[in-house]
Write a protein that holds these residues in place. Structure first.
Motif, PDB file in Angstrom:
ATOM      1  N   LYS A 261      -0.974   4.972  -1.224  1.00 26.64           N
ATOM      2  CA  LYS A 261      -1.631   4.302  -0.105  1.00 26.64           C
ATOM      3  C   LYS A 261      -1.805   5.236   1.081  1.00 26.64           C
ATOM      4  N   GLN A 262      -0.808   6.096   1.326  1.00 27.83           N
ATOM      5  CA  GLN A 262      -0.932   7.081   2.407  1.00 27.83           C
ATOM      6  C   GLN A 262      -2.042   8.098   2.107  1.00 27.83           C
ATOM      7  N   VAL A 263      -2.116   8.533   0.843  1.00 28.68           N
ATOM      8  CA  VAL A 263      -3.162   9.485   0.455  1.00 28.68           C
ATOM      9  C   VAL A 263      -4.539   8.856   0.644  1.00 28.68           C
ATOM     10  N   LEU A 264      -4.676   7.611   0.267  1.00 28.11           N
ATOM     11  CA  LEU A 264      -5.973   6.948   0.380  1.00 28.11           C
ATOM     12  C   LEU A 264      -6.398   6.780   1.837  1.00 28.11           C
ATOM     13  N   VAL A 265      -5.439   6.552   2.730  1.00 30.83           N
ATOM     14  CA  VAL A 265      -5.768   6.471   4.154  1.00 30.83           C
ATOM     15  C   VAL A 265      -6.343   7.808   4.618  1.00 30.83           C
TER      16      VAL A 265
ATOM     17  N   LYS B  38     -14.873  10.118  -1.896  1.00 27.96           N
ATOM     18  CA  LYS B  38     -14.768   9.462  -3.199  1.00 27.96           C
ATOM     19  C   LYS B  38     -13.455   9.882  -3.853  1.00 27.96           C
ATOM     20  N   VAL B  39     -12.818   8.941  -4.559  1.00 24.20           N
ATOM     21  CA  VAL B  39     -11.485   9.160  -5.125  1.00 24.20           C
ATOM     22  C   VAL B  39     -11.557   9.146  -6.647  1.00 24.20           C
ATOM     23  N   ILE B  40     -10.946  10.150  -7.264  1.00 24.89           N
ATOM     24  CA  ILE B  40     -10.834  10.225  -8.725  1.00 24.89           C
ATOM     25  C   ILE B  40      -9.355  10.231  -9.088  1.00 24.89           C
TER      26      ILE B  40
ATOM     27  N   GLU C 263       0.872  -4.353  -5.446  1.00 30.68           N
ATOM     28  CA  GLU C 263       0.220  -3.433  -4.517  1.00 30.68           C
ATOM     29  C   GLU C 263      -0.779  -2.517  -5.214  1.00 30.68           C
ATOM     30  N   PHE C 264      -0.428  -2.010  -6.391  1.00 28.50           N
ATOM     31  CA  PHE C 264      -1.374  -1.163  -7.118  1.00 28.50           C
ATOM     32  C   PHE C 264      -2.594  -1.976  -7.539  1.00 28.50           C
ATOM     33  N   GLY C 265      -2.356  -3.227  -7.950  1.00 32.41           N
ATOM     34  CA  GLY C 265      -3.465  -4.107  -8.306  1.00 32.41           C
ATOM     35  C   GLY C 265      -4.421  -4.315  -7.148  1.00 32.41           C
ATOM     36  N   LYS C 266      -3.892  -4.404  -5.912  1.00 31.57           N
ATOM     37  CA  LYS C 266      -4.756  -4.543  -4.737  1.00 31.57           C
ATOM     38  C   LYS C 266      -5.633  -3.311  -4.562  1.00 31.57           C
ATOM     39  N   ILE C 267      -5.040  -2.135  -4.781  1.00 31.91           N
ATOM     40  CA  ILE C 267      -5.825  -0.894  -4.673  1.00 31.91           C
ATOM     41  C   ILE C 267      -6.954  -0.900  -5.694  1.00 31.91           C
ATOM     42  N   LEU C 268      -6.632  -1.285  -6.924  1.00 32.67           N
ATOM     43  CA  LEU C 268      -7.658  -1.305  -7.969  1.00 32.67           C
ATOM     44  C   LEU C 268      -8.781  -2.283  -7.619  1.00 32.67           C
ATOM     45  N   ARG C 269      -8.410  -3.472  -7.169  1.00 31.23           N
ATOM     46  CA  ARG C 269      -9.413  -4.504  -6.906  1.00 31.23           C
ATOM     47  C   ARG C 269     -10.192  -4.260  -5.615  1.00 31.23           C
ATOM     48  N   SER C 270      -9.714  -3.330  -4.796  1.00 34.02           N
ATOM     49  CA  SER C 270     -10.461  -2.975  -3.586  1.00 34.02           C
ATOM     50  C   SER C 270     -11.707  -2.166  -3.928  1.00 34.02           C
TER      51      SER C 270
ATOM     52  N   ARG D  90     -11.823   0.900  -4.513  1.00 32.30           N
ATOM     53  CA  ARG D  90     -11.736   2.174  -3.776  1.00 32.30           C
ATOM     54  C   ARG D  90     -11.807   3.374  -4.717  1.00 32.30           C
ATOM     55  N   ILE D  91     -11.525   3.156  -6.008  1.00 33.04           N
ATOM     56  CA  ILE D  91     -11.460   4.260  -6.964  1.00 33.04           C
ATOM     57  C   ILE D  91     -12.826   4.450  -7.608  1.00 33.04           C
ATOM     58  N   PHE D  92     -13.360   5.651  -7.499  1.00 39.19           N
ATOM     59  CA  PHE D  92     -14.682   5.949  -8.048  1.00 39.19           C
ATOM     60  C   PHE D  92     -14.628   6.164  -9.564  1.00 39.19           C
ATOM     61  N   ALA D  93     -13.688   6.989 -10.023  1.00 43.26           N
ATOM     62  CA  ALA D  93     -13.589   7.305 -11.458  1.00 43.26           C
ATOM     63  C   ALA D  93     -12.131   7.530 -11.821  1.00 43.26           C
ATOM     64  N   TRP D  94     -11.839   7.394 -13.120  1.00 48.85           N
ATOM     65  CA  TRP D  94     -10.469   7.579 -13.611  1.00 48.85           C
ATOM     66  C   TRP D  94     -10.547   8.232 -14.989  1.00 48.85           C
TER      67      TRP D  94
END
Length: 438
Positions: free
Chosen positions: A271-275, A281-283, A306-313, A315-319
């Motif tokens: 979460k800190q990295v994403l801020v 764009k995030v991979i 919390e990880f599920g919230k990040i996924l559903r936001s 915010r992640i472009f590719a994995w």
């Protein structure tokens, strides 16, 4: 072990591990060792002895599924540790026979069943985990504005297409900013296997950053070689990491220390990295998959609050992940998380073609340079996954059994300002798929 076999890839077949675990001598001596073990409680002893039958069933099933005498293993810590033990030659007399498909088959024999049983018993017991090493900061390392990232998954076999992949990356005429392994050194990531199957064969390049994702097979031996040998060798602080430039943030996750799951401290770091990523764009990169058309799903990942919230936001472009030994390109972002998903776990393990060889050929011209097949959209736990294009066709590096196994290869991500081009290459470095994603 002779000098020759000390560097050659050793394969432990079912027939040899059956000899080591189910013969009258082996069972009798294991029982004796168990009875004399005063540190292990009776319930655990009973569970260990019962687990031997499961070990044999899983390894036999893996070899039957392969339909050939090649490197196979199971998603089981005890089974993998026993294969590592036999391959190491510890407390046993081994001879080696070349296998037609590649590698040397370890022929198990011992005149000291008691000595063998004592060592095997320790490997069968649940071992301790190496403490998790974490990055000291959530500030991403710098990444060049123009950067090429070579991604190899499930590559730590030392066999089949893996050595050719290493050679192609090492001899790539253009700059490579990072070589990233998505994990799995077989059979259980011991120090000897880490040295022989990964470090001695790694595609080293001057000035290139090397990174490695933690995986289940590394953790089957407790993670000692991964945390204690590989990370220091690569100058990597922890089993998860981040790097970024002006437009892209690349994040490697450890989803193996907690098997196919993520811990709260790592999520807090993420979460800190994403801020700090801002509008970049995030991979993501990991060993375990978020989902699959064919194998297990990452339910613990999307169910983590919390990880599920990040996924559903979204915010992640590719994995990019491995674990499944295929190359699969999801055609569109999934409906729930909005992620462009890719599996590139086809770096060195034999993957039987049974599930893919009868699928229709892909008609998209992006996939015209190899035998790619189409798997239609699938609904997983309410999430509609897009169509998948999966690499199929014979594997020319598995001698005599080429038609049974899907091809090996690797990916190259090319970042140039705001643009990202992904490529899939065969072991010789030939591009068999290319697309600009941004």
């Amino acid at each position: 072990m002779s000098e020759e076999t000390d560097i050659a890839p050793v394969i432990v077949t079912f027939r040899e591990i059956e000899k080591a675990l189910s013969s009258d001598e082996a069972v009798g001596n294991l029982n004796e060792v168990a009875e004399s073990d005063t540190e292990t409680n009776p319930l655990e002893k009973t569970a260990i002895m019962a687990a031997m039958g499961n070990i044999l069933r899983q390894l036999e099933s893996a070899e039957l599924d392969a339909g050939a005498r090649v490197l196979t293993t199971a998603h089981d810590d005890r089974a993998s540790r026993m294969q590592s033990l036999i391959a190491s030659g510890e407390a046993a007399n081994l001879s080696f026979d070349p296998l037609p498909a590649g590698g040397l088959e370890a022929k198990f024999d011992t005149g000291d069943w008691g000595g063998w049983a004592s060592v095997a018993w320790q490997k069968l017991k649940q071992g301790r985990k190496h403490p998790m090493l974490r990055p000291t900061s959530a500030t991403p390392e710098p990444l060049p504005k123009a950067a090429r990232i070579a991604v190899i998954g499930d590559w730590g076999t030392g066999l089949y297409g893996a050595p050719r992949i290493a050679s192609s990356i090492a001899n790539d005429p253009d700059d490579v900013a990072m070589v990233l392994h998505l994990g799995d050194v077989y059979y259980s990531g011991t120090k000897k296997e880490m040295e022989q199957r990964l470090l001695n064969r790694w595609p080293s390049r001057p000035g290139t950053v090397n990174r490695a994702i933690n995986s289940n097979h590394e953790m089957y031996s407790g993670g000692d070689a991964y945390f204690g040998m590989l990370l220091p060798q690569f100058g990597q602080q922890g089993s998860y990491f981040a790097t970024q430039n002006d437009h892209w943030t690349l994040i490697g996750l450890d989803l193996a220390y907690k098997d196919h799951d993520i811990d709260d401290q790592q999520v807090a770091w993420l979460k800190q990295v994403l801020v700090q990523a801002g509008d970049r764009k995030v991979i993501l990169f990991s060993h375990h998959q978020l989902y699959s058309h064919w194998e297990s799903q990452g339910r613990k990942l999307w169910q983590h609050t919390e990880f599920g919230k990040i996924l559903r936001s979204k915010r992640i472009f590719a994995w990019y992940w491995g674990h499944e030994h295929r190359c699969s390109i999801f055609d569109k972002p999934d409906r729930e998380f909005g992620i462009l998903a890719r599996c590139v776990g086809h770096g060195g393990m034999p993957q039987p073609r049974a599930a893919t060889r009868h699928l229709p050929r892909a008609t998209n011209p992006d996939f015209a340079n190899a035998e790619w097949r189409h798997s239609p959209a699938s609904s997983i736990a309410g999430n509609l996954l897009s169509d998948v294009t999966v690499l199929d066709g014979p594997n020319p590096y598995i001698t005599g059994e080429e038609d049974k196994f899907a091809p090996h290869g690797y990916a190259m991500l090319e970042l140039d300002g705001r643009h990202l081009t992904e490529k899939v290459l065969d072991p010789e470095g030939k591009v068999i798929y290319q697309k600009t994603l941004a």
